[in-house]
Design a protein around this motif. Structure first.
Motif, PDB file in Angstrom:
ATOM      1  N   ALA A  14       0.853  -1.184   0.000  1.00 54.38           N
ATOM      2  CA  ALA A  14       0.000   0.000   0.000  1.00 54.38           C
ATOM      3  C   ALA A  14       0.892   1.239   0.000  1.00 54.38           C
ATOM      4  CB  ALA A  14      -0.905   0.012   1.228  1.00 54.38           C
ATOM      5  N   ASN A  15       0.549   2.197  -0.828  1.00 53.84           N
ATOM      6  CA  ASN A  15       1.248   3.470  -0.892  1.00 53.84           C
ATOM      7  C   ASN A  15       0.180   4.558  -0.907  1.00 53.84           C
ATOM      8  OD1 ASN A  15       2.994   5.571  -1.279  1.00 53.84           O
ATOM      9  ND2 ASN A  15       3.801   4.859  -3.225  1.00 53.84           N
ATOM     10  N   PRO A  16      -0.400   4.827   0.284  1.00 49.26           N
ATOM     11  CA  PRO A  16      -1.516   5.775   0.356  1.00 49.26           C
ATOM     12  C   PRO A  16      -1.050   7.223   0.216  1.00 49.26           C
ATOM     13  CG  PRO A  16      -0.845   5.162   2.541  1.00 49.26           C
ATOM     14  CD  PRO A  16      -0.009   4.334   1.595  1.00 49.26           C
ATOM     15  N   PRO A  17      -1.992   8.127   0.005  1.00 47.07           N
ATOM     16  CA  PRO A  17      -1.630   9.547   0.058  1.00 47.07           C
ATOM     17  C   PRO A  17      -1.053   9.857   1.442  1.00 47.07           C
ATOM     18  CG  PRO A  17      -3.881   9.273  -0.715  1.00 47.07           C
ATOM     19  CD  PRO A  17      -3.408   7.929  -0.252  1.00 47.07           C
ATOM     20  N   PHE A  18      -0.082  10.713   1.503  1.00 44.24           N
ATOM     21  CA  PHE A  18       0.567  11.014   2.777  1.00 44.24           C
ATOM     22  C   PHE A  18      -0.253  12.018   3.580  1.00 44.24           C
ATOM     23  CE2 PHE A  18       4.995   9.908   0.918  1.00 44.24           C
ATOM     24  CZ  PHE A  18       4.644   8.574   0.887  1.00 44.24           C
ATOM     25  N   VAL A  19      -1.432  11.583   3.953  1.00 48.94           N
ATOM     26  CA  VAL A  19      -2.365  12.385   4.752  1.00 48.94           C
ATOM     27  C   VAL A  19      -2.629  11.585   6.027  1.00 48.94           C
ATOM     28  CG1 VAL A  19      -4.676  13.381   4.821  1.00 48.94           C
ATOM     29  CG2 VAL A  19      -3.406  13.317   2.660  1.00 48.94           C
ATOM     30  N   PRO A  20      -2.320  12.146   7.187  1.00 51.86           N
ATOM     31  CA  PRO A  20      -2.446  11.385   8.434  1.00 51.86           C
ATOM     32  C   PRO A  20      -3.791  10.683   8.614  1.00 51.86           C
ATOM     33  CG  PRO A  20      -1.338  13.443   8.860  1.00 51.86           C
ATOM     34  CD  PRO A  20      -1.806  13.494   7.426  1.00 51.86           C
ATOM     35  N   THR A  21      -4.903  11.331   8.311  1.00 52.74           N
ATOM     36  CA  THR A  21      -6.205  10.683   8.513  1.00 52.74           C
ATOM     37  C   THR A  21      -6.387   9.497   7.573  1.00 52.74           C
ATOM     38  OG1 THR A  21      -7.235  12.318   7.054  1.00 52.74           O
ATOM     39  CG2 THR A  21      -7.365  12.734   9.411  1.00 52.74           C
ATOM     40  N   VAL A  22      -5.898   9.606   6.358  1.00 49.25           N
ATOM     41  CA  VAL A  22      -6.004   8.489   5.406  1.00 49.25           C
ATOM     42  C   VAL A  22      -5.146   7.316   5.877  1.00 49.25           C
ATOM     43  CG1 VAL A  22      -5.510   7.744   3.040  1.00 49.25           C
ATOM     44  CG2 VAL A  22      -6.546   9.979   3.449  1.00 49.25           C
ATOM     45  N   ILE A  23      -3.929   7.614   6.302  1.00 50.39           N
ATOM     46  CA  ILE A  23      -3.034   6.550   6.762  1.00 50.39           C
ATOM     47  C   ILE A  23      -3.593   5.882   8.009  1.00 50.39           C
ATOM     48  CG2 ILE A  23      -0.733   6.095   7.698  1.00 50.39           C
ATOM     49  CD1 ILE A  23       0.322   8.224   5.735  1.00 50.39           C
ATOM     50  N   HIS A  24      -4.163   6.665   8.904  1.00 50.23           N
ATOM     51  CA  HIS A  24      -4.756   6.102  10.124  1.00 50.23           C
ATOM     52  C   HIS A  24      -5.925   5.174   9.779  1.00 50.23           C
ATOM     53  CE1 HIS A  24      -5.659   5.922  14.375  1.00 50.23           C
ATOM     54  NE2 HIS A  24      -6.923   6.155  14.091  1.00 50.23           N
ATOM     55  N   ARG A  25      -6.807   5.599   8.878  1.00 54.03           N
ATOM     56  CA  ARG A  25      -7.943   4.758   8.466  1.00 54.03           C
ATOM     57  C   ARG A  25      -7.452   3.482   7.799  1.00 54.03           C
ATOM     58  NH1 ARG A  25     -12.095   7.357   4.866  1.00 54.03           N
ATOM     59  NH2 ARG A  25     -13.035   5.323   5.171  1.00 54.03           N
ATOM     60  N   MET A  26      -6.417   3.591   6.966  1.00 56.45           N
ATOM     61  CA  MET A  26      -5.867   2.427   6.293  1.00 56.45           C
ATOM     62  C   MET A  26      -5.312   1.430   7.316  1.00 56.45           C
ATOM     63  SD  MET A  26      -2.463   2.173   3.972  1.00 56.45           S
ATOM     64  CE  MET A  26      -1.563   2.622   5.449  1.00 56.45           C
ATOM     65  N   ALA A  27      -4.576   1.944   8.308  1.00 56.55           N
ATOM     66  CA  ALA A  27      -4.004   1.070   9.329  1.00 56.55           C
ATOM     67  C   ALA A  27      -5.098   0.357  10.118  1.00 56.55           C
ATOM     68  CB  ALA A  27      -3.101   1.873  10.261  1.00 56.55           C
ATOM     69  N   LYS A  28      -6.168   1.067  10.451  1.00 55.92           N
ATOM     70  CA  LYS A  28      -7.277   0.435  11.175  1.00 55.92           C
ATOM     71  C   LYS A  28      -7.954  -0.641  10.322  1.00 55.92           C
ATOM     72  CE  LYS A  28      -9.600   2.625  14.291  1.00 55.92           C
ATOM     73  NZ  LYS A  28     -10.445   3.514  15.075  1.00 55.92           N
ATOM     74  N   HIS A  29      -8.111  -0.367   9.022  1.00 56.34           N
ATOM     75  CA  HIS A  29      -8.726  -1.342   8.119  1.00 56.34           C
ATOM     76  C   HIS A  29      -7.850  -2.597   8.008  1.00 56.34           C
ATOM     77  CE1 HIS A  29     -11.058  -2.957   4.822  1.00 56.34           C
ATOM     78  NE2 HIS A  29      -9.945  -3.048   4.103  1.00 56.34           N
TER      79      HIS A  29
END
Length: 71
Positions: A14-29
């Motif tokens: 995974a190479n998500p956008p470097f936006v803290p909220t997006v990364i946090h949601r991805m990690a929880k998922h």
């Protein structure tokens, strides 16, 4: 818990956008998928995230997952 249509094995990058909220949601998922995977199911994620200088953002990502991981 099995999720219809969700593959619970394999190795994913995974190479998500470097936006803290997006990364946090991805990690929880990802944490939810790891929790739902059978113990004998090989499942791992390789995640590209920025080398943040802000410790709070790193802690947020670490807190989203209770699974083993490495930086």
């Amino acid at each position: 818990m099995r999720r219809p249509g969700v593959v619970l094995q394999g190795c994913y990058e995974a190479n998500p956008p470097f936006v803290p909220t997006v990364i946090h949601r991805m990690a929880k998922h990802m944490d939810g998928l790891l929790a739902a995977a059978p113990p004998d199911s090989p499942l791992c994620f390789i995640v590209v995230i920025p080398a943040w200088s802000e410790e709070r953002n790193q802690r947020a990502v670490q807190a989203a997952s209770k699974r083993p991981w490495q930086m």
